[in-house]
Design a protein around this motif. Structure first.
Motif, PDB file in Angstrom:
ATOM      1  N   LEU A  70      -9.358 -10.896   5.167  1.00 33.21           N
ATOM      2  CA  LEU A  70      -8.504  -9.860   5.302  1.00 33.21           C
ATOM      3  C   LEU A  70      -7.168 -10.367   5.925  1.00 33.21           C
ATOM      4  CD1 LEU A  70     -11.530  -8.685   6.919  1.00 33.21           C
ATOM      5  CD2 LEU A  70     -10.259  -6.613   5.910  1.00 33.21           C
ATOM      6  N   ASP A  71      -6.231  -9.567   5.421  1.00 32.81           N
ATOM      7  CA  ASP A  71      -4.807  -9.594   5.847  1.00 32.81           C
ATOM      8  C   ASP A  71      -4.079  -8.543   5.652  1.00 32.81           C
ATOM      9  OD1 ASP A  71      -2.735 -10.847   6.868  1.00 32.81           O
ATOM     10  OD2 ASP A  71      -2.313 -12.664   5.388  1.00 32.81           O
ATOM     11  N   ALA A  72      -2.709  -8.278   6.122  1.00 32.97           N
ATOM     12  CA  ALA A  72      -2.172  -7.138   5.979  1.00 32.97           C
ATOM     13  C   ALA A  72      -0.537  -7.464   5.792  1.00 32.97           C
ATOM     14  CB  ALA A  72      -2.113  -6.430   7.385  1.00 32.97           C
ATOM     15  N   GLY A  73      -0.247  -6.788   4.743  1.00 35.51           N
ATOM     16  CA  GLY A  73       1.309  -7.007   4.533  1.00 35.51           C
ATOM     17  C   GLY A  73       1.915  -5.760   3.414  1.00 35.51           C
ATOM     18  N   VAL A  74       2.800  -6.022   3.005  1.00 34.91           N
ATOM     19  CA  VAL A  74       3.468  -5.356   2.079  1.00 34.91           C
ATOM     20  C   VAL A  74       3.162  -5.649   0.514  1.00 34.91           C
ATOM     21  CG1 VAL A  74       5.808  -4.895   0.850  1.00 34.91           C
ATOM     22  CG2 VAL A  74       5.867  -4.935   3.283  1.00 34.91           C
ATOM     23  N   VAL A  75       2.658  -4.680   0.050  1.00 43.15           N
ATOM     24  CA  VAL A  75       1.874  -4.921  -1.217  1.00 43.15           C
ATOM     25  C   VAL A  75       2.845  -3.905  -2.453  1.00 43.15           C
ATOM     26  CG1 VAL A  75      -0.096  -4.359  -2.782  1.00 43.15           C
ATOM     27  CG2 VAL A  75      -0.329  -4.892  -0.416  1.00 43.15           C
ATOM     28  N   ARG A  76       3.265  -4.491  -3.479  1.00 41.38           N
ATOM     29  CA  ARG A  76       3.950  -3.876  -4.737  1.00 41.38           C
ATOM     30  C   ARG A  76       3.024  -3.907  -5.720  1.00 41.38           C
ATOM     31  NH1 ARG A  76       7.812  -6.199  -1.223  1.00 41.38           N
ATOM     32  NH2 ARG A  76       9.624  -4.685  -0.943  1.00 41.38           N
ATOM     33  N   GLN A  77       3.139  -2.878  -6.616  1.00 46.32           N
ATOM     34  CA  GLN A  77       2.504  -2.752  -7.842  1.00 46.32           C
ATOM     35  C   GLN A  77       3.339  -3.622  -8.929  1.00 46.32           C
ATOM     36  OE1 GLN A  77       1.464   1.001  -8.946  1.00 46.32           O
ATOM     37  NE2 GLN A  77      -0.322   0.480 -10.103  1.00 46.32           N
TER      38      GLN A  77
END
Length: 212
Positions: free
Chosen positions: A104-111
């Motif tokens: 698991l990690d967290a961050g900005v995701v773009r399509q």
């Protein structure tokens, strides 16, 4: 669902030893993996609309909606994933059981045209594919999951103190996979045998953490 500029929890899952199983077993494993993902989502209190899935046979990427606070969803999702794998494996013979690597990690995701892009997705994928996590699962006993979180997720969220997910239940590991080199934190589950010892696992030269 809008993906530009929003931070999401990213969970990457991969089945250990999938390609070595007979074709009939691979089909069953894919069905089990679908069931595990659904049970983990439900157990974490997430609706279908709050989780985006990108499945790929022996693995999956899950992206959690940004309106859900990380300190709330992280311990629930980890616990629900462990329970879902245990539920699938309980009636099976040991040699038939499914074993997962998860990160698991967290961050900005773009399509993107063929899926999703973002630093956290790459981070979770590299941790899942790393020798450190493969070894952790291969040399453990009493567990069907080897799970690790990124260093940033550990420092920012786990260390803040989460009910049901103690920061003392993790051990630091060095991850080096392809171009990726960073620290991660391996969850040591009750009843499992750690990777040899974490000190032994890290005796070889450690990577330089990402960005340093």
């Amino acid at each position: 669902m809008e993906f530009d500029g929003l931070t999401r929890l990213c969970l990457f899952i991969d089945v250990q030893g999938y390609s070595q199983r007979p074709i009939a077993d691979q089909s069953r494993i894919q069905g089990w993996l679908v069931e595990i993902i659904e049970r983990a989502r439900d157990g974490a209190g997430l609706t279908d609309e709050e989780v985006v899935k990108q499945e790929q046979g022996d693995g999956a990427l899950l992206l959690v909606h940004p309106h859900i606070p990380l300190p709330r969803v992280l311990p629930r999702l980890v616990s629900a994933l462990m329970e879902a794998v245990e539920w699938i494996n309980e009636p099976l013979r040991e040699e038939s059981r499914i074993r997962l690597r998860a990160a698991l990690d967290a961050g900005v995701v773009r399509q993107a045209p063929n899926g999703y892009v973002g630093r956290a997705i790459i981070s979770a994928a590299r941790i899942v594919g790393s020798g450190a996590l493969r070894t952790a699962l291969s040399e453990s006993s009493g567990t069907g999951v080897a799970l690790a979180v990124s260093d940033s997720l550990y420092q920012d969220v786990v260390m803040s103190g989460l009910p049901g997910l103690s920061f003392g239940s993790f051990r630091e590991i060095a991850v080096q996979e392809k171009e990726y080199a960073a620290w991660a934190w391996l969850l040591i589950q009750p009843g499992s045998t750690p990777v040899v010892t974490l000190q032994e696992a890290n005796d070889k030269p450690r990577p330089t953490p990402e960005g340093q």
